[in-house]
Design a protein around this motif. Structure first.
Motif, PDB file in Angstrom:
ATOM      1  N   THR A  12       0.849  -1.244   0.018  1.00 15.77           N
ATOM      2  CA  THR A  12      -0.096  -0.085  -0.055  1.00 15.77           C
ATOM      3  C   THR A  12       0.952   1.282   0.013  1.00 15.77           C
ATOM      4  O   THR A  12       0.605   2.058  -0.754  1.00 15.77           O
ATOM      5  CB  THR A  12      -1.050   0.102   1.092  1.00 15.77           C
ATOM      6  N   GLU A  13       2.021   1.303   0.709  1.00 12.52           N
ATOM      7  CA  GLU A  13       2.701   2.586   1.039  1.00 12.52           C
ATOM      8  C   GLU A  13       3.366   2.675  -0.554  1.00 12.52           C
ATOM      9  O   GLU A  13       3.622   3.804  -0.972  1.00 12.52           O
ATOM     10  CB  GLU A  13       3.688   2.168   2.036  1.00 12.52           C
ATOM     11  N   ALA A  14       4.100   1.908  -1.071  1.00 10.66           N
ATOM     12  CA  ALA A  14       4.730   1.863  -2.118  1.00 10.66           C
ATOM     13  C   ALA A  14       3.953   2.206  -3.569  1.00 10.66           C
ATOM     14  O   ALA A  14       4.179   2.993  -4.082  1.00 10.66           O
ATOM     15  CB  ALA A  14       5.622   0.448  -2.431  1.00 10.66           C
ATOM     16  N   ALA A  15       2.885   1.825  -3.363  1.00 14.14           N
ATOM     17  CA  ALA A  15       1.794   2.073  -4.418  1.00 14.14           C
ATOM     18  C   ALA A  15       1.190   3.283  -4.208  1.00 14.14           C
ATOM     19  O   ALA A  15       1.198   4.161  -5.175  1.00 14.14           O
ATOM     20  CB  ALA A  15       0.640   1.160  -4.358  1.00 14.14           C
ATOM     21  N   ALA A  16       0.956   4.035  -3.014  1.00 16.83           N
ATOM     22  CA  ALA A  16       0.739   5.218  -2.828  1.00 16.83           C
ATOM     23  C   ALA A  16       1.848   6.089  -3.359  1.00 16.83           C
ATOM     24  O   ALA A  16       1.669   7.320  -3.963  1.00 16.83           O
ATOM     25  CB  ALA A  16       0.373   5.806  -1.568  1.00 16.83           C
ATOM     26  N   GLU A  17       3.262   5.806  -3.181  1.00 17.47           N
ATOM     27  CA  GLU A  17       4.320   6.775  -3.619  1.00 17.47           C
ATOM     28  C   GLU A  17       4.207   6.479  -5.133  1.00 17.47           C
ATOM     29  O   GLU A  17       4.628   7.785  -5.791  1.00 17.47           O
ATOM     30  CB  GLU A  17       5.534   6.045  -3.088  1.00 17.47           C
TER      31      GLU A  17
END
Length: 173
Positions: free
Chosen positions: A65-70
């Motif tokens: 989720t974090e990498a996707a948001a980035e």
């Protein structure tokens, strides 16, 4: 050139690709920038399109989720700065084979149909991107049909237009 070499070494050495910073030569950034553009092209990015975008990124690129948001944030910025699609399609043409480029076009259709229908702006934009990617008209249409067949049919509602009962009642008044 240096960034591409650095990314290649990171992939070969087994470094976590999700931990890398997304640079201009990263095919994932190019693909997601095009997806973001399709989601925004009709002037209305709804919740269904945003959810579908996150799902596609997670499924296709294996990002948390974090990498996707980035990646989405970087793609939105990259899309705002771009003057044309060549910036993205040239990266994708260098990085992906024909099958990979067709998958990008399929993802574009997936975003276009996330809200139930693809409007004319989305259709035209996907047509132009597919041409730049070297995806044939036949394949583009087949990919559209494949995605459209997965979209649930809209619930029947009242008929609108000049021949509807509502319009006839207004004419009598």
């Amino acid at each position: 050139m240096f960034a591409a070499l650095k990314n290649f070494i990171a992939e070969v050495s087994g470094a976590d690709p999700a931990a890398r910073r997304f640079d201009e030569e990263d095919y994932r950034l190019a693909a997601v920038a095009l997806l973001v553009h399709i989601a925004n092209v009709d002037g209305n990015t709804d919740l269904a399109e945003r959810r579908r975008l996150k799902t596609i990124i997670g499924e296709r690129f294996g990002l948390d989720t974090e990498a996707a948001a980035e990646l989405i944030a970087a793609a939105e910025q990259s899309d705002r700065e771009a003057v044309d699609f060549y910036r993205f399609t040239s990266v994708l043409k260098r990085a992906l084979d024909d099958d990979g480029r067709q998958k990008v076009v399929e993802m574009l259709w997936d975003i276009a149909y996330a809200d139930g229908t693809a409007d004319e702006f989305e259709e035209n934009t996907i047509w132009r991107i597919a041409e730049l990617l070297g995806v044939s008209t036949r394949d583009r249409v087949l990919l559209r049909q494949r995605v459209a067949s997965r979209v649930p049919a809209p619930a029947p509602g009242p008929i609108e237009g000049p021949w509807s009962a509502t319009a006839a009642a207004k004419d009598k008044a």
